[in-house]
Write a protein that holds these residues in place. Structure first.
Motif, mmCIF file in Angstrom:
data_model
loop_
_atom_site.group_PDB
_atom_site.id
_atom_site.type_symbol
_atom_site.label_atom_id
_atom_site.label_comp_id
_atom_site.label_asym_id
_atom_site.label_seq_id
_atom_site.Cartn_x
_atom_site.Cartn_y
_atom_site.Cartn_z
ATOM 1 N N GLU A 78 0.638 -1.259 -0.091
ATOM 2 C CA GLU A 78 0.110 -0.184 -0.057
ATOM 3 C C GLU A 78 0.940 1.340 0.003
ATOM 4 O O GLU A 78 0.299 2.395 -0.495
ATOM 5 C CB GLU A 78 -0.879 -0.076 1.115
ATOM 6 C CG GLU A 78 -2.068 -1.033 1.465
ATOM 7 C CD GLU A 78 -2.609 -1.459 2.500
ATOM 8 O OE1 GLU A 78 -1.838 -2.152 3.076
ATOM 9 O OE2 GLU A 78 -3.639 -0.788 2.662
ATOM 10 N N LEU A 79 1.973 1.080 0.596
ATOM 11 C CA LEU A 79 2.825 2.421 0.540
ATOM 12 C C LEU A 79 3.257 3.193 -0.713
ATOM 13 O O LEU A 79 3.427 4.020 -0.638
ATOM 14 C CB LEU A 79 3.955 2.348 1.566
ATOM 15 C CG LEU A 79 3.632 1.896 2.980
ATOM 16 C CD1 LEU A 79 4.731 1.268 4.101
ATOM 17 C CD2 LEU A 79 3.388 3.432 3.571
ATOM 18 N N ILE A 80 3.335 2.213 -1.684
ATOM 19 C CA ILE A 80 3.655 2.995 -2.987
ATOM 20 C C ILE A 80 2.390 3.288 -3.800
ATOM 21 O O ILE A 80 2.430 3.978 -4.707
ATOM 22 C CB ILE A 80 4.596 2.023 -3.978
ATOM 23 C CG1 ILE A 80 5.871 1.826 -2.909
ATOM 24 C CG2 ILE A 80 5.063 2.915 -5.010
ATOM 25 C CD1 ILE A 80 6.962 0.971 -3.742
ATOM 26 N N SER A 81 1.366 2.343 -3.620
ATOM 27 C CA SER A 81 0.098 2.298 -4.457
ATOM 28 C C SER A 81 -0.500 3.700 -4.429
ATOM 29 O O SER A 81 -0.562 4.510 -3.317
ATOM 30 C CB SER A 81 -0.786 1.270 -3.971
ATOM 31 O OG SER A 81 -2.006 1.547 -4.440
ATOM 32 N N LEU B 2 -3.453 5.012 3.409
ATOM 33 C CA LEU B 2 -2.622 4.368 4.448
ATOM 34 C C LEU B 2 -1.338 5.095 4.581
ATOM 35 O O LEU B 2 -0.535 5.163 3.531
ATOM 36 C CB LEU B 2 -2.413 2.909 4.104
ATOM 37 C CG LEU B 2 -1.633 2.078 5.326
ATOM 38 C CD1 LEU B 2 -2.518 2.009 6.581
ATOM 39 C CD2 LEU B 2 -1.247 0.852 5.082
ATOM 40 N N ILE B 3 -1.056 5.602 5.720
ATOM 41 C CA ILE B 3 0.210 6.437 6.004
ATOM 42 C C ILE B 3 0.688 5.769 7.354
ATOM 43 O O ILE B 3 0.040 5.141 8.005
ATOM 44 C CB ILE B 3 0.028 7.801 6.036
ATOM 45 C CG1 ILE B 3 -0.593 8.206 6.995
ATOM 46 C CG2 ILE B 3 -0.439 8.451 4.626
ATOM 47 C CD1 ILE B 3 -0.683 9.988 7.195
ATOM 48 N N ASN B 4 1.953 6.306 7.867
ATOM 49 C CA ASN B 4 2.528 5.928 9.229
ATOM 50 C C ASN B 4 2.552 7.114 9.848
ATOM 51 O O ASN B 4 2.548 8.096 9.682
ATOM 52 C CB ASN B 4 3.924 5.592 9.023
ATOM 53 C CG ASN B 4 4.091 4.311 8.222
ATOM 54 O OD1 ASN B 4 3.207 3.383 8.389
ATOM 55 N ND2 ASN B 4 5.350 4.096 7.670
ATOM 56 N N ALA B 5 2.304 6.937 11.022
ATOM 57 C CA ALA B 5 2.411 7.962 12.173
ATOM 58 C C ALA B 5 3.382 7.685 13.555
ATOM 59 O O ALA B 5 3.519 6.658 13.680
ATOM 60 C CB ALA B 5 0.857 8.185 12.800
ATOM 61 N N ARG B 6 3.970 8.354 13.937
ATOM 62 C CA ARG B 6 4.766 8.577 14.886
ATOM 63 C C ARG B 6 4.186 8.361 16.341
ATOM 64 O O ARG B 6 3.468 9.198 16.585
ATOM 65 C CB ARG B 6 6.040 9.556 14.758
ATOM 66 C CG ARG B 6 6.892 9.437 15.976
ATOM 67 C CD ARG B 6 8.079 10.588 15.541
ATOM 68 N NE ARG B 6 7.384 11.818 15.873
ATOM 69 C CZ ARG B 6 7.267 12.385 16.902
ATOM 70 N NH1 ARG B 6 7.455 11.958 18.018
ATOM 71 N NH2 ARG B 6 6.529 13.631 16.925
ATOM 72 N N ALA C 162 6.826 3.600 14.738
ATOM 73 C CA ALA C 162 5.698 4.153 13.844
ATOM 74 C C ALA C 162 4.632 3.069 13.463
ATOM 75 O O ALA C 162 4.947 1.759 13.514
ATOM 76 C CB ALA C 162 6.577 4.085 12.407
ATOM 77 N N GLN D 156 8.556 -11.253 1.877
ATOM 78 C CA GLN D 156 9.931 -11.073 1.946
ATOM 79 C C GLN D 156 10.520 -11.128 3.168
ATOM 80 O O GLN D 156 11.749 -11.878 3.546
ATOM 81 C CB GLN D 156 10.326 -9.302 1.722
ATOM 82 C CG GLN D 156 11.370 -9.146 1.203
ATOM 83 C CD GLN D 156 11.723 -7.572 1.287
ATOM 84 O OE1 GLN D 156 11.064 -6.777 1.965
ATOM 85 N NE2 GLN D 156 12.551 -7.180 0.343
ATOM 86 N N LEU D 157 9.684 -10.648 4.271
ATOM 87 C CA LEU D 157 10.243 -10.979 5.722
ATOM 88 C C LEU D 157 10.515 -12.357 6.194
ATOM 89 O O LEU D 157 11.544 -12.987 6.408
ATOM 90 C CB LEU D 157 9.469 -10.450 6.819
ATOM 91 C CG LEU D 157 9.707 -10.350 8.227
ATOM 92 C CD1 LEU D 157 11.180 -9.651 8.192
ATOM 93 C CD2 LEU D 157 8.732 -9.481 9.062
ATOM 94 N N THR E 241 8.273 -5.466 14.170
ATOM 95 C CA THR E 241 9.388 -5.507 13.176
ATOM 96 C C THR E 241 8.758 -4.516 12.155
ATOM 97 O O THR E 241 7.681 -4.202 12.026
ATOM 98 C CB THR E 241 9.870 -6.569 12.633
ATOM 99 O OG1 THR E 241 10.752 -6.205 11.402
ATOM 100 C CG2 THR E 241 8.758 -7.437 11.954
ATOM 101 N N THR E 242 9.726 -3.886 11.287
ATOM 102 C CA THR E 242 9.288 -3.013 10.435
ATOM 103 C C THR E 242 9.436 -3.765 9.006
ATOM 104 O O THR E 242 10.536 -4.110 8.574
ATOM 105 C CB THR E 242 10.156 -1.636 10.293
ATOM 106 O OG1 THR E 242 10.066 -1.174 11.575
ATOM 107 C CG2 THR E 242 9.589 -0.859 9.089
ATOM 108 N N GLY F 144 8.834 -1.000 5.491
ATOM 109 C CA GLY F 144 8.158 0.223 5.955
ATOM 110 C C GLY F 144 6.919 0.124 6.454
ATOM 111 O O GLY F 144 6.309 1.170 7.177
#
Lengths: 392, 386
Positions: free
Chosen positions: A70-73, A104-108, A119, A254-255, A340-341, A344
């Protein structure tokens, strides 16, 4: 031959107790290998469980073509509008197609205990459509957010771990002050570690527009093919659809690959080392028992039955080691929370030592046992009887 | 070292035993070198605050983008010599298995911030004139046999405005890295393709006006923390906060974000060394058991208690230390090959030192009790046992 082997085996097994040190070395060495292997693979099992639970067969996720995260889409409004006309999509009672566009974004956020930063995913949905497409989201406390206001609901998995996420508190996210109006649980544990708010509010806060994904409720399990067919034919829509389960599995592949690779490489090297250690120990054990073995051979037991007996003895020790390693891994890591990240996207999941994993551990142990037992067994069978009997 | 023949004979009394123990120890220290080496190299990277290049990424986690608008504000910060933005651009060439990593950047600024990368000035000019131009790293060019003048089609994760994921670039130059061994992280760039950001941003559908990260070159490496803090202060409490760190810290973060490496490595290494301790301990005890009579004879002939003690202790020491040396050496060869993409250039000296220290300690601990037994041997009892 069978009776002979059985007899010697029983003799050996009874005598195992008399030689604790050597037995312990073999068991401990193999337990170490299996423990490490099973512990590391428990991460992949945990990841699979995280992504499989809660995925529905009649739901699909749509991203822009060529991306699997989702982070690039990026999907613009016209694409979303066109998607609502696609076949195979279920409609709500009022006729509205159940297509939920999501940001969908990330928040700190800051950890409650230590103060470390982390995040977390911050999802934007529309109400009430988003909740109709995700019926497994259940509000435990408070209410859902309203449109156009800085209101957010917090996943149960996050509320206690981070500061400022309790019901009613205000928290700074992406530079703005949000009010926590609800806490939710979800059958889908991935979503339980998210913050959710109104999509257009979120977009205006980060000065963006468009969406990262669409979650689509299908008419039925088989409607997916209809949808996929439509999308591949209509070239104007630069999107790809995936079944929900496949989408989540892909997002962690991948993970999982890296962890599995590491587990098998490290496990492999350790197994080799354990094999050398076990062969060494068994050689000296055989040497100590040379009189005993020679006696057996002298009174008529055949060499092959000695081989079988030694092998079985080793396999018993190996199996014990494998079980011990698996059980220790279970005791230490089953249910252990890992964060884990992953490309991203922050992931929080529990490691799981499944029955299948324990079985894998025992199999590895048995293979190590078989390989290490072979050489000493052959040496025991080839012992020159007369000179062995003469030795002190 | 007149004891050498005796020690040598002692080691090869049972060749299989010595070889197997050596091999087990070799593998243990190979693993130690690989795992602990990676762990410590990353820790060193994190601790290295003196650097003349900083990475500015989103404080909201890995792949979150930053606005291009940040650039003009950053220019005002004291101590900055150059800023370059870069945006990740991944895809494949012809076959999905031929993955290609790319960077869309303000090309001149990019190469100014990375002086270790060499590109001919005419090629930079050509990039300015050709919107669809691309500079290809030497490693990547070699991989596909690309040359200046080629048109290469790439299928990317980015969709462009005409609705496809297909992009075509004209190769106008090839760049290389000087001194590829000293800055492994930089030489990883030679396996990338660098394209013009402006063309890329105009053509892509979505996330326009954003970049993946900034690279900042500063005048004084010792001021890295101060400059980093100043940059982050500019965007604190905004919707797009930044996190600025030195290059080595950032690279280390890529790994540590992924997995708690320290915990993992400690667990595995602890388990391995414990097993080795058991195996070696058993070997030494076993060996002494067989040779009680021999040591009794040595004492009869005149060897002192102390000499016998030392003879026993030296054997596992020789095996462990030589196995450790070989294992650490092997790790030192393998590690750079594996780790160039994350900046691992070599096995950290501290890993070598701690590995050897562990080998010595292990050998001494395993050898101590048997050696004590040998020292205290009463000749009469020992000989009588034969």
């Amino acid at each position: 031959m069978l009776k002979q082997s059985a007899a010697i085996t029983m003799l050996n097994l009874r005598n195992l107790v008399r030689r604790p040190r050597a037995s312990l070395v073999v068991i401990a060495g193999i337990a170490g290998v299996v423990g490490v292997l099973v512990s590391m693979l428990a991460m992949t099992v945990g990841l699979v469980r995280l992504t499989e639970d809660g995925a529905r067969e009649d739901r699909a996720v749509v991203l822009s073509a060529g991306t699997n995260t989702e982070l690039i889409s990026y999907l613009d409004r016209s694409t979303v509008a066109a998607m609502t006309e696609a076949p195979g999509i279920r409609r709500a009672t009022n006729g509205e197609p159940l297509v939920s566009p999501e940001v969908l974004i990330n928040a700190r956020v800051v950890e409650a205990g230590g103060g470390a930063e982390s995040a977390v995913p911050f999802r934007g949905m529309t109400t009430p459509l988003g909740f109709e497409v995700h019926p497994e989201i259940e509000l435990l406390e408070g209410r859902a957010f309203r449109q156009g206001v800085l209101e957010v609901i917090v996943g149960k998995g996050l509320r206690d771990r981070f500061r400022g996420l309790a019901l009613g508190s205000q928290v700074e996210l992406r530079g703005s002050l949000w009010t926590v109006v609800g806490v939710f649980a979800s059958g889908n544990r991935l979503h339980e570690s998210e913050l959710i708010a109104d999509a257009s509010t979120l977009n205006s806060v980060v000065q963006s527009n468009g969406y990262q994904s669409l979650t689509v409720m299908l008419q039925g399990r088989d409607s997916f093919d209809e949808l996929a067919q439509f999308l591949s034919v209509d070239r104007r829509l630069p999107v790809e659809a995936q079944r929900e389960a496949a989408f989540y599995a892909e997002s962690t592949v991948q993970l999982r690959t890296i962890v599995s690779f590491l587990a098998y490489v490290v496990g492999g090297i350790m197994a080799l080392g354990a094999t050398f250690g076990a062969i060494n120990t068994l050689y000296s054990t055989i040497a100590n028992r040379s009189v005993e073995i020679a006696t057996l051979r002298a009174i008529g037991f055949r060499g092959s039955s000695v081989v079988v007996a030694v092998l079985i003895e080793t396999l018993v020790l190996a199996a014990a080691g494998g079980l011990l390693g698996g059980v220790v891994a279970w005791a230490l890591f089953n249910g252990y929370t890992v964060s884990t990240t992953n490309t991203g996207r922050p992931l929080v999941f529990n490691m799981a030592v499944s029955g299948q994993l324990l079985l894998v551990g025992v199999i590895w142990a048995l293979v190590i046992g078989a390989v290490s037992g072979l050489f000493p067994a052959i040496r025991a069978a080839r012992l020159p009887v007369a000179s062995a009997l003469r030795a002190t | 070292m007149r004891y050498l023949p005796l020690i040598w004979a002692g080691l090869w009394r049972k060749p299989a035993r010595t070889v197997l123990t050596f091999l087990a120890a070799f593998l243990a220290f190979l693993l130690f070198g690989l795992l602990q080496g990676t762990n410590q190299a990353l820790a060193i990277g994190v601790a290295n605050v003196s650097s003349d290049r900083l990475w500015v990424v989103s404080r909201n986690g890995g792949r979150d983008n930053l606005p291009l608008a940040h650039l003009s504000k950053m220019r005002d910060v004291d101590g900055i010599v150059g800023i370059a933005h870069a945006t990740g651009f991944g895809g494949f060439y012809q076959d999905p298995r031929n993955t290609v990593s790319g960077t869309a950047a303000d090309v001149e600024a990019f190469f100014a911030v990375f002086p270790e990368l060499h590109v001919a000035p005419e090629q930079l000019d050509a990039m300015r004139r050709t919107a669809t131009g691309a500079l290809v790293g030497s490693t990547l060019a070699e991989r596909f046999g690309w040359q200046v003048g080629d048109r290469v089609p790439l299928t990317s994760e980015w969709t462009n405005r005409d609705g496809t994921n297909d992009w075509v670039f004209d190769i106008v130059g090839i760049f290389g890295a000087s001194n590829p061994n000293s800055a492994a992280m930089v030489s990883a760039f030679t396996s990338r393709i660098v394209t013009n950001y402006r063309y890329f941003d105009e053509a892509r559908a979505g996330r326009n006006g954003t970049v993946s990260q900034y690279f900042v070159r500063i005048a004084n490496p010792r001021r890295s923390v101060a400059v980093g803090d100043a940059i982050d202060a500019l965007f604190a409490n905004s919707a797009h906060e930044t996190r600025t760190e030195t290059e080595s810290q950032s690279v280390s973060n890529l790994i540590t974000e992924f997995v708690d490496l320290n915990f993992l490595v400690t667990g595995i290494v602890g388990s391995v060394l414990f097993t080795l301790f058991l195996v070696t301990g058993n070997t030494v005890t076993q060996s002494l058991q067989e040779r009680i009579g021999e040591f009794a004879v040595l004492k009869t002939v005149g060897y002192t208690d102390g000499q016998v003690f030392r003879l026993v202790v030296v054997e596992p020491l020789v095996v462990c230390v030589s196995a450790a040396l070989l294992g650490l050496f092997a790790a030192g060869q393998v590690l750079p090959a594996l780790g160039t993409s994350i900046g691992l250039v070599r096995l950290p000296p501290i890993t070598i030192a701690s590995g050897l220290a562990i080998a010595v300690t292990l050998a001494l601990v395993c050898g101590f009790l048997p050696a004590q037994r040998a020292r205290r041997l009463s000749i009469v009892d020992a000989l009588g046992r034969r």
